[in-house]
Write a protein that holds these residues in place. Structure first.
Motif, PDB file in Angstrom:
ATOM      1  N   ARG A 333     -20.197  13.751 -27.437  1.00 54.59           N
ATOM      2  CA  ARG A 333     -19.490  14.918 -27.834  1.00 54.59           C
ATOM      3  C   ARG A 333     -18.365  14.522 -28.422  1.00 54.59           C
ATOM      4  O   ARG A 333     -17.771  14.887 -29.334  1.00 54.59           O
ATOM      5  N   GLU A 424     -16.302  23.563 -34.776  1.00 59.40           N
ATOM      6  CA  GLU A 424     -17.537  23.891 -33.451  1.00 59.40           C
ATOM      7  C   GLU A 424     -18.425  25.338 -33.627  1.00 59.40           C
ATOM      8  O   GLU A 424     -19.596  24.407 -33.324  1.00 59.40           O
ATOM      9  N   ILE A 428     -23.294  22.901 -34.631  1.00 68.14           N
ATOM     10  CA  ILE A 428     -23.942  23.658 -34.141  1.00 68.14           C
ATOM     11  C   ILE A 428     -24.772  23.276 -35.809  1.00 68.14           C
ATOM     12  O   ILE A 428     -26.368  22.925 -35.604  1.00 68.14           O
ATOM     13  N   GLU A 431     -26.913  20.568 -36.353  1.00 63.66           N
ATOM     14  CA  GLU A 431     -28.267  19.802 -35.769  1.00 63.66           C
ATOM     15  C   GLU A 431     -28.968  20.580 -36.209  1.00 63.66           C
ATOM     16  O   GLU A 431     -30.582  19.617 -36.017  1.00 63.66           O
ATOM     17  N   LEU A 472     -29.807  30.370 -35.175  1.00 62.67           N
ATOM     18  CA  LEU A 472     -29.505  28.675 -34.455  1.00 62.67           C
ATOM     19  C   LEU A 472     -27.872  29.905 -34.022  1.00 62.67           C
ATOM     20  O   LEU A 472     -27.521  29.687 -32.920  1.00 62.67           O
ATOM     21  N   CYS A 473     -26.886  29.858 -34.852  1.00 57.13           N
ATOM     22  CA  CYS A 473     -25.825  30.255 -34.250  1.00 57.13           C
ATOM     23  C   CYS A 473     -25.424  31.336 -33.811  1.00 57.13           C
ATOM     24  O   CYS A 473     -24.684  30.773 -33.087  1.00 57.13           O
ATOM     25  N   GLU A 475     -27.648  32.330 -31.374  1.00 55.51           N
ATOM     26  CA  GLU A 475     -28.355  32.146 -30.563  1.00 55.51           C
ATOM     27  C   GLU A 475     -27.271  31.478 -29.142  1.00 55.51           C
ATOM     28  O   GLU A 475     -26.906  31.440 -28.451  1.00 55.51           O
ATOM     29  N   ARG A 476     -26.106  29.988 -30.155  1.00 56.04           N
ATOM     30  CA  ARG A 476     -25.429  29.375 -29.881  1.00 56.04           C
ATOM     31  C   ARG A 476     -24.108  29.572 -29.337  1.00 56.04           C
ATOM     32  O   ARG A 476     -23.606  29.050 -28.871  1.00 56.04           O
ATOM     33  N   LEU A 477     -23.516  30.323 -30.342  1.00 58.62           N
ATOM     34  CA  LEU A 477     -22.386  30.847 -30.664  1.00 58.62           C
ATOM     35  C   LEU A 477     -22.047  32.272 -30.603  1.00 58.62           C
ATOM     36  O   LEU A 477     -21.024  32.120 -29.900  1.00 58.62           O
ATOM     37  N   THR A 482     -20.262  33.461 -35.133  1.00 56.72           N
ATOM     38  CA  THR A 482     -21.783  33.856 -36.156  1.00 56.72           C
ATOM     39  C   THR A 482     -21.003  33.254 -38.184  1.00 56.72           C
ATOM     40  O   THR A 482     -20.947  34.724 -38.076  1.00 56.72           O
TER      41      THR A 482
END
Length: 517
Positions: A333, A424, A428, A431, A472-473, A475-477, A482
């Motif tokens: 990264r 950031e 995501i 991906e 996805l955002c 869940e990850r961020l 988001t």
């Protein structure tokens, strides 16, 4: 020595080695040297040109660009690349601001040159490099009778050697001045950092008048061959890698993304490739892994600026591939760690160097830093505050020295009093397999001030549902980062050298508003 002196040494020792390949044209170092000396001789006899005068090169990729750069350098003048994809108005501003006195141009831009000549009285001569032209004398005619040895003279290494516009497509707001010394330091550092070997063959796709030309110069001391493309064509890139046994590639992430989805990529022989260098923009870890899977452990990443010339950071295969063959995700990264001869620190706005792991501005010290911004001492002083060069990029350095760039200071989104860094979120979204490129900006919002907005360009033939991006955002961020809005655009705006233009996307959403933050 000047970069032209490094070229000269190689040309004398390796006269029959190919200097450049361009379609069916193959130029040896001996032939290139003869032309370089003729260019220097002709420039030295040009009435009114004084040492250090600024000379423009306005052409799409062509081996004569490299020879012009070396001839201008040998004669102790300074070149400026006039970008062939800029608007005529922008190039007029560039030439005026840089005090250009002579311009070499390609015949395909005769219409644009006609407009430039009408509105620019400072340029005293226009020379067409590839044909007879009604807009200027041909290079062949101009060089007639000048093919002779140009005498060597000891250079002033602090004299300016080239100017690099940094105003993008909006005009020459700033111009980087590099001297003979900083150009040489960049050449030496690149040769060492990228472990360039004798007789390497580099594929030049991006404009030679800009960063790609600087990269190509690093191959001169080792008698490298520059295989030149007139523009990016994924299928032709694959063909040339095989046909010309390319050892080194330099491609920004946008080109790599297009290459990865080409149907012929998996049937191409990449066995000659020793290094594929990417940079100019952050690349998503998933895309990086795709390239490694395709090419093998020969993928490098570097971070630099026009102001630094040589690489600030380097990420080599042994940095991100562990002994068991798996990836070091945290290093993947990152943009790498300090190249040799470079000191990197993370600094706050008050000039304090921050501890490892804290977020702040990336600042550097290195031998190839620009001399100044042309005719802009205020900007020069500002970017040099506290004894370091300020990159304007925000990053975090870990305990091993790897630097992760989280954003540019000016790109930060402030939503509901929270600072949000677009990259950031972009990492995501990248991906998602269907995504080719993405830009996240802050759009005006009555309640939050700015709403996180994602604008996406898809890979050819792909489709994407907004809910997939949001899920996805989230869940990850988490909810704060988001996007509140997702748009799919057929094409994201890019600069002439292929960089994504966040500014253009952001301006679209803020049009008609009295404020822009």
């Amino acid at each position: 020595m000047r970069v032209s002196d490094h070229f000269e040494k190689t040309a004398i020792a390796n006269p029959d080695v190919e200097f450049a390949v361009f379609g069916d044209l193959r130029v040896s170092y001996a032939e290139a040297r003869r032309t370089v000396h003729a260019i220097a001789t002709a420039l030295s006899r040009e009435p009114g040109l004084r040492a250090g005068a600024v000379i423009g090169i306005y052409s799409s990729n062509d081996p004569r660009i490299s020879m012009l750069q070396m001839g201008i350098n040998r004669a102790d003048f300074a070149w400026v690349g006039v970008h062939d994809r800029n608007a005529v108005e922008t190039n007029a501003e560039v030439l005026d601001f840089m005090d250009g006195e002579l311009v070499f141009f390609n015949s395909r831009y005769e219409k644009e040159v006609r407009q430039l000549r009408a509105g620019n009285s400072r340029v005293r001569r226009w020379i067409c490099i590839d044909a007879d032209s009604p807009e200027g004398e041909s290079l062949a005619s101009w060089l007639d009778g000048k093919f002779e040895e140009f005498p060597y003279s000891k250079p002033d290494m602090m004299r300016r050697a080239c100017l690099v516009p940094t105003g993008g497509t909006t005009g020459p707001s700033k111009a980087v001045v590099h001297t003979h010394y900083t150009l040489e330091q960049g050449l030496i550092a690149q040769e060492k950092a990228f472990r360039i070997q004798s007789r390497s063959r580099v594929l030049s796709i991006a404009p030679l008048s800009h960063a790609a030309g600087m990269f190509a110069m690093a191959f001169y001391p080792s008698a490298g061959t520059n295989v030149i493309m007139s523009g990016f064509d994924a299928e032709k890139v694959l063909h040339l890698i095989e046909q010309e046994r390319i050892t080194h590639l330099f491609m920004p992430p946008t080109m790599i993304g297009a290459l990865l989805v080409h149907p012929k990529v998996k049937s191409t022989d990449f066995s000659s490739v020793k290094m594929c260098l990417t940079g100019a923009a952050p690349i998503a870890p998933e895309k990086f892994k795709e390239i490694v899977a395709l090419l093998g452990p020969v993928v490098w990443e570097s971070y630099a600026q026009s102001e630094t010339h040589m690489p600030v950071t380097v990420k080599a295969p042994e940095d991100y591939i562990l002994k068991d063959g798996s990836f070091n995700e945290s290093v993947l990264r990152s943009a790498g760690r300090a190249a040799e001869y470079v000191r990197i620190e993370i600094m706050d706005d008050d000039g304090n160097i921050l501890p490892r792991g804290q977020r702040g501005e990336i600042v550097v010290r290195m031998p190839s830093l620009m001399q100044c911004y042309y005719k802009n001492p205020e900007a020069t002083n500002e970017v040099s505050a506290f004894g370091f060069h300020h990159t304007g990029d925000v990053g975090i350095m870990d305990d091993a020295g790897f630097v992760t760039i989280v954003d540019r200071k000016k790109d930060m989104i402030v939503s509901g009093a929270f600072n949000i860094f677009p990259s950031e979120i972009e990492k995501i979204i990248h991906e998602i397999p269907a995504v080719l490129d993405c830009i996240v900006v802050g759009a005006p919002h009555e309640k939050w001030g700015e709403a996180v907005t994602a604008v996406i360009q898809l890979k050819p033939g792909q489709a994407l549902n907004e809910d997939e991006v949001l899920a996805l955002c989230r869940e990850r961020l988490g909810g704060m980062k988001t996007p509140k809005r997702v748009e799919i655009w057929s094409e994201l705006p890019r600069s002439p050298v292929g960089k994504l233009l966040r500014r253009v996307v952001r301006e679209k959403f803020w049009q008609g508003h009295w404020r822009s933050i």
